[in-house]
Write a protein that holds these residues in place. Structure first.
Motif, PDB file in Angstrom:
ATOM      1  N   THR A  63      18.824   6.641  26.931  1.00  0.00           N
ATOM      2  CA  THR A  63      19.802   7.084  25.939  1.00  0.00           C
ATOM      3  C   THR A  63      19.905   6.069  24.810  1.00  0.00           C
ATOM      4  OG1 THR A  63      21.073   8.183  27.673  1.00  0.00           O
ATOM      5  CG2 THR A  63      22.202   7.784  25.595  1.00  0.00           C
ATOM      6  N   ALA A  64      19.968   6.565  23.581  1.00  0.00           N
ATOM      7  CA  ALA A  64      20.125   5.703  22.408  1.00  0.00           C
ATOM      8  C   ALA A  64      21.484   5.960  21.766  1.00  0.00           C
ATOM      9  CB  ALA A  64      19.018   5.964  21.398  1.00  0.00           C
ATOM     10  N   LEU A  65      22.115   4.885  21.326  1.00  0.00           N
ATOM     11  CA  LEU A  65      23.394   4.965  20.614  1.00  0.00           C
ATOM     12  C   LEU A  65      23.273   4.165  19.330  1.00  0.00           C
ATOM     13  CD1 LEU A  65      26.452   5.499  20.294  1.00  0.00           C
ATOM     14  CD2 LEU A  65      26.865   3.523  21.760  1.00  0.00           C
ATOM     15  N   VAL A  66      23.543   4.808  18.205  1.00  0.00           N
ATOM     16  CA  VAL A  66      23.557   4.126  16.909  1.00  0.00           C
ATOM     17  C   VAL A  66      24.946   4.291  16.303  1.00  0.00           C
ATOM     18  CG1 VAL A  66      22.568   3.974  14.604  1.00  0.00           C
ATOM     19  CG2 VAL A  66      21.106   4.575  16.549  1.00  0.00           C
ATOM     20  N   LYS A  67      25.563   3.168  15.959  1.00  0.00           N
ATOM     21  CA  LYS A  67      26.879   3.212  15.332  1.00  0.00           C
ATOM     22  C   LYS A  67      26.695   3.173  13.816  1.00  0.00           C
ATOM     23  CE  LYS A  67      29.665   1.257  19.050  1.00  0.00           C
ATOM     24  NZ  LYS A  67      30.677   0.247  19.423  1.00  0.00           N
ATOM     25  N   LEU A  68      26.957   4.315  13.190  1.00  0.00           N
ATOM     26  CA  LEU A  68      26.827   4.467  11.746  1.00  0.00           C
ATOM     27  C   LEU A  68      28.186   4.279  11.087  1.00  0.00           C
ATOM     28  CD1 LEU A  68      24.741   7.702  12.162  1.00  0.00           C
ATOM     29  CD2 LEU A  68      23.804   5.594  11.230  1.00  0.00           C
ATOM     30  N   PRO A  69      28.213   3.909   9.811  1.00  0.00           N
ATOM     31  CA  PRO A  69      29.513   3.767   9.131  1.00  0.00           C
ATOM     32  C   PRO A  69      30.287   5.076   9.133  1.00  0.00           C
ATOM     33  CG  PRO A  69      27.742   2.785   7.841  1.00  0.00           C
ATOM     34  CD  PRO A  69      27.085   3.546   8.950  1.00  0.00           C
ATOM     35  N   ALA A  70      31.597   4.965   9.201  1.00  0.00           N
ATOM     36  CA  ALA A  70      32.450   6.154   9.174  1.00  0.00           C
ATOM     37  C   ALA A  70      32.218   6.921   7.879  1.00  0.00           C
ATOM     38  CB  ALA A  70      33.917   5.753   9.304  1.00  0.00           C
ATOM     39  N   THR A  80      25.814   1.362  32.200  1.00  0.00           N
ATOM     40  CA  THR A  80      26.390   0.909  30.924  1.00  0.00           C
ATOM     41  C   THR A  80      25.760  -0.372  30.392  1.00  0.00           C
ATOM     42  OG1 THR A  80      28.116  -0.299  32.112  1.00  0.00           O
ATOM     43  CG2 THR A  80      28.605   1.976  31.450  1.00  0.00           C
ATOM     44  N   ALA A  81      24.917  -1.021  31.173  1.00  0.00           N
ATOM     45  CA  ALA A  81      24.299  -2.256  30.711  1.00  0.00           C
ATOM     46  C   ALA A  81      23.128  -1.934  29.780  1.00  0.00           C
ATOM     47  CB  ALA A  81      23.810  -3.076  31.898  1.00  0.00           C
ATOM     48  N   ALA A  82      22.920  -2.810  28.801  1.00  0.00           N
ATOM     49  CA  ALA A  82      21.783  -2.630  27.895  1.00  0.00           C
ATOM     50  C   ALA A  82      20.491  -2.643  28.705  1.00  0.00           C
ATOM     51  CB  ALA A  82      21.774  -3.729  26.847  1.00  0.00           C
ATOM     52  N   SER A  83      19.577  -1.734  28.372  1.00  0.00           N
ATOM     53  CA  SER A  83      18.336  -1.605  29.141  1.00  0.00           C
ATOM     54  C   SER A  83      17.443  -2.823  28.952  1.00  0.00           C
ATOM     55  CB  SER A  83      17.587  -0.348  28.717  1.00  0.00           C
ATOM     56  OG  SER A  83      16.342  -0.278  29.391  1.00  0.00           O
ATOM     57  N   VAL A 113      14.447   1.643   9.989  1.00  0.00           N
ATOM     58  CA  VAL A 113      13.982   2.354  11.182  1.00  0.00           C
ATOM     59  C   VAL A 113      14.219   1.488  12.411  1.00  0.00           C
ATOM     60  CG1 VAL A 113      12.028   3.440  12.347  1.00  0.00           C
ATOM     61  CG2 VAL A 113      12.185   3.517   9.848  1.00  0.00           C
ATOM     62  N   PHE A 114      14.924   2.043  13.398  1.00  0.00           N
ATOM     63  CA  PHE A 114      15.054   1.386  14.696  1.00  0.00           C
ATOM     64  C   PHE A 114      13.841   1.767  15.530  1.00  0.00           C
ATOM     65  CE2 PHE A 114      19.617   1.622  13.552  1.00  0.00           C
ATOM     66  CZ  PHE A 114      19.922   0.271  13.690  1.00  0.00           C
ATOM     67  N   LEU A 115      13.167   0.744  16.095  1.00  0.00           N
ATOM     68  CA  LEU A 115      11.996   0.977  16.933  1.00  0.00           C
ATOM     69  C   LEU A 115      12.269   0.462  18.332  1.00  0.00           C
ATOM     70  CD1 LEU A 115      10.941  -0.461  13.962  1.00  0.00           C
ATOM     71  CD2 LEU A 115       8.865   0.659  14.769  1.00  0.00           C
ATOM     72  N   ALA A 116      11.955   1.263  19.333  1.00  0.00           N
ATOM     73  CA  ALA A 116      12.134   0.866  20.732  1.00  0.00           C
ATOM     74  C   ALA A 116      10.839   1.159  21.483  1.00  0.00           C
ATOM     75  CB  ALA A 116      13.296   1.624  21.355  1.00  0.00           C
ATOM     76  N   LYS A 117      10.260   0.110  22.092  1.00  0.00           N
ATOM     77  CA  LYS A 117       9.021   0.256  22.853  1.00  0.00           C
ATOM     78  C   LYS A 117       9.276  -0.153  24.292  1.00  0.00           C
ATOM     79  CE  LYS A 117       5.742  -0.507  19.056  1.00  0.00           C
ATOM     80  NZ  LYS A 117       5.070   0.799  19.224  1.00  0.00           N
ATOM     81  N   SER A 118       8.860   0.692  25.227  1.00  0.00           N
ATOM     82  CA  SER A 118       9.063   0.378  26.641  1.00  0.00           C
ATOM     83  C   SER A 118       8.153  -0.761  27.073  1.00  0.00           C
ATOM     84  CB  SER A 118       8.807   1.613  27.500  1.00  0.00           C
ATOM     85  OG  SER A 118       7.495   2.100  27.307  1.00  0.00           O
ATOM     86  N   TYR A 154      21.949   0.491  20.434  1.00  0.00           N
ATOM     87  CA  TYR A 154      22.053   0.250  21.868  1.00  0.00           C
ATOM     88  C   TYR A 154      21.104   1.206  22.600  1.00  0.00           C
ATOM     89  CZ  TYR A 154      26.462  -1.736  20.225  1.00  0.00           C
ATOM     90  OH  TYR A 154      27.408  -2.446  19.546  1.00  0.00           O
ATOM     91  N   VAL A 155      20.446   0.674  23.623  1.00  0.00           N
ATOM     92  CA  VAL A 155      19.561   1.488  24.453  1.00  0.00           C
ATOM     93  C   VAL A 155      19.973   1.309  25.904  1.00  0.00           C
ATOM     94  CG1 VAL A 155      17.194   1.965  25.164  1.00  0.00           C
ATOM     95  CG2 VAL A 155      17.649   1.198  22.834  1.00  0.00           C
TER      96      VAL A 155
END
Length: 577
Positions: free
Chosen positions: A230-237, A198-201, A212-217, A189-190
């Motif tokens: 802000t970046a959010l990555v949900k990794l396994p517990a 709170t909305a996705a960018s 690899v997560f890649l994010a380009k403006s 999530y970005v």
């Protein structure tokens, strides 16, 4: 941010062209004088390790519009976070392995870093100014910046914090996931914009390729001061190791002696200024005269709870001020509700907390006619009235307390704050983290215990004696005695049930009347039919519980992915010097 805000709303101010030009000039001047550089391009690469840390590589292409020595980069290290269980937690992240390529730099001194909320990197040469384009590369490692929850481990980081004192024209970033972890774009999530968004960018194109997560403006991207990415990555517990503090063996326990002495001194202060005089509970079959259930609930434990104020509802009902009706749910998916009807206004001389609660339900207009309100209509709004009523209740109760104890309480709070600051530095220097970590809960405990640095005066002690006697009677009352009381006072149950509610003993009190063949209160009704005191007990208890939940409910924001712009670790920013 203010400049963008002005542009957004300039149409509404078009009627005054001169004012618009003046404000525009002021903002332009502030913008030019406070920043003097722009970030033309930023590239951030993050490498997550299974060992519980991640490495960050920040590259900035900057253009200085006025002579400067360089830039500074601040990274917030102290955070107040809310855990999955809803509790508040202080979190301190660590920055290590710092490297700034091809530039001189300095950082916050070690001791200052331990007691401050930020890690600052100052880059540049004070003997040389720069104007025009310049490139900076900053590398560092971050510890203790993962959020561990039952279902996921969260990587939650501000790629671009909101305190950068310059606009960002372009920003790309990558997040490298350990080879053993397999994810997809649903775990990424970005967010961007002002804090709390709170909305996705919409300003980033995202992909996931070979771990690899890649994010380009996009071309529309522009991030001003006060805005973050802000970046959010949900990794396994349990996929990322949780590094817990190491507790080494220490031979010198001087800090324990200091903490023990602090607790002992606090006890002596409480024993003199907070401990009530010995109270002998005198058996009483009625509450003290002139004490309503809200005040009774406050005085019995020296604090105003929601239950104390909710107890005013049956108190008003018994006095013919209101009527309460339970409304069952209409279908399988519906919810039950409660209707409260004002039959007449509060009597003259009602205490302020009663007035605040009453007017909060029915409105403050002076109308003696009937008015009905559904409890559901108070959801997410009434909590402000409840909070104010609690403050008014506490203020009204002070006539029963020793004013000197109140001054000691304030002095104790100020003294503890000062002592804690001093001990924090002393413990850190002489005994290290184990002493500091132990100091925090002891300090929180003592600060919480200052609530009990209140002592009742002679009047309060007398009332407390009667209240304790009445509360004890509610607990141990026998059927024969209740029969005698009902014979002399047929309305006895109705006149006392609100006090039992304030004491948290309503269910216990109602059960004692189930075998006495009394009628339920007439001010309470249900479309389901309330014919026995037993039915009334269950129905009224459910009504009070739902009413309490509604009256203290407050609005909460939902978010995609459970995150928001500026909400993660990595707060801070940067500027020029």
């Amino acid at each position: 941010m203010l400049f963008n805000y002005f542009i957004k709303y300039k149409v509404s101010c078009w009627f005054n062209k001169e004012l618009v030009l003046l404000i525009c000039g002021i903002f332009f001047f502030l913008k030019a004088s406070s920043q003097n550089f722009t970030v033309d391009y930023a590239k951030v690469d993050i490498y997550i390790s299974e060992e519980g840390y991640f490495d960050v590589v920040e590259n900035y292409d900057i253009t200085f519009t006025a002579p400067k020595y360089g830039i500074y980069r601040t990274i917030q290290t102290q955070y107040d976070i809310k855990t999955e269980e809803g509790t508040n937690e202080k979190r301190k992240i660590e920055i290590k392995k710092l490297d700034v390529s091809k530039h001189k730099y300095s950082t916050t001194p070690f001791l200052a870093r331990k007691v401050s909320n930020d890690f600052e990197i100052k880059i540049g040469n004070k003997d040389k100014t720069i104007i025009g384009p310049e490139h900076y590369e900053i590398k560092y490692r971050v510890y203790n910046a993962f959020l561990y929850e039952e279902e996921n481990t969260h990587f939650y980081w501000n790629i671009k914090p909101d305190n950068w004192l310059a606009p960002f024209k372009k920003l790309d970033f990558t997040i490298h996931i350990p080879e053993s972890i397999h994810l997809d774009l649903d775990n990424f999530y970005v967010y961007s914009g002002e804090r709390g968004e709170t909305a996705a960018s919409p300003y980033f194109e995202v992909n996931y390729v070979d771990g690899v997560f890649l994010a380009k403006s996009t071309r529309d991207f522009n991030s001003a001061t006060g805005e973050s990415v802000t970046a959010l990555v949900k990794l396994p517990a349990s996929s990322i190791k949780e590094i817990k503090p190491f507790w080494p063996f220490w031979s010198d326990y001087g800090w324990i002696i200091i903490l023990g002495a602090l607790i002992f001194v606090f006890y002596l202060v409480w024993n003199k200024y907070g401990k009530d005089d010995k109270v002998i509970a005198t058996t009483s079959y009625f509450p003290p005269s002139g004490i309503d259930p809200a005040m009774a609930g406050y005085l019995i434990d020296d604090k105003g709870d929601t239950e104390d104020l909710i107890a005013l509802l049956p108190y008003w009902g018994e006095r013919g001020i209101i009527a309460i009706k339970e409304i069952p749910k209409k279908n399988w998916f519906g919810k039950s509700d409660t209707k409260i009807t004002r039959l007449r206004p509060l009597p003259e001389g009602a205490p302020p907390y009663e007035i605040e609660l009453f007017n909060g339900i029915f409105g403050s207009e002076h109308n003696s006619g009937e008015k009905s309100v559904l409890i559901s209509s108070l959801k997410n709004s009434f909590y402000t009235k409840m909070d104010k009523a609690k403050r008014l209740l506490k203020k009204q109760a002070q006539v029963y307390y020793d004013p000197k104890a109140n001054k000691v309480q304030i002095g104790a709070i100020v003294g503890l704050l000062l002592i804690n600051f001093i001990l924090l530095v002393v413990f850190l220097i002489f005994w290290g983290f184990i002493a500091v970590i132990t100091l925090v809960p002891v300090f929180i405990f003592l600060l919480y215990m200052t609530v009990h640095l209140v002592k009742k005066n002679a009047k309060g002690t007398q009332v407390l004696s009667e209240l304790k006697g009445f509360k004890q009677f509610i607990i141990i009352a026998e059927e024969n005695k209740l029969k005698m009381l009902l014979k002399d006072s047929p309305n006895y149950f109705e006149s006392t049930m609100s006090y039992a509610l304030a004491f948290g003993l309503l269910s216990n009190w109602v059960k004692k009347f189930e075998a006495l063949d009394i009628q339920p209160p007439t001010w309470y009704s249900s479309t389901g039919g309330v014919v026995t005191i037993n039915n009334f007990s269950k129905s009224f208890s459910d009504t009070i519980q739902s009413t309490k939940s509604t009256m203290v409910s407050s609005p909460s924001s939902s978010s995609s992915g459970g995150g928001s712009s500026g909400g993660g670790f990595g707060g801070g920013g940067g500027g020029s010097w």
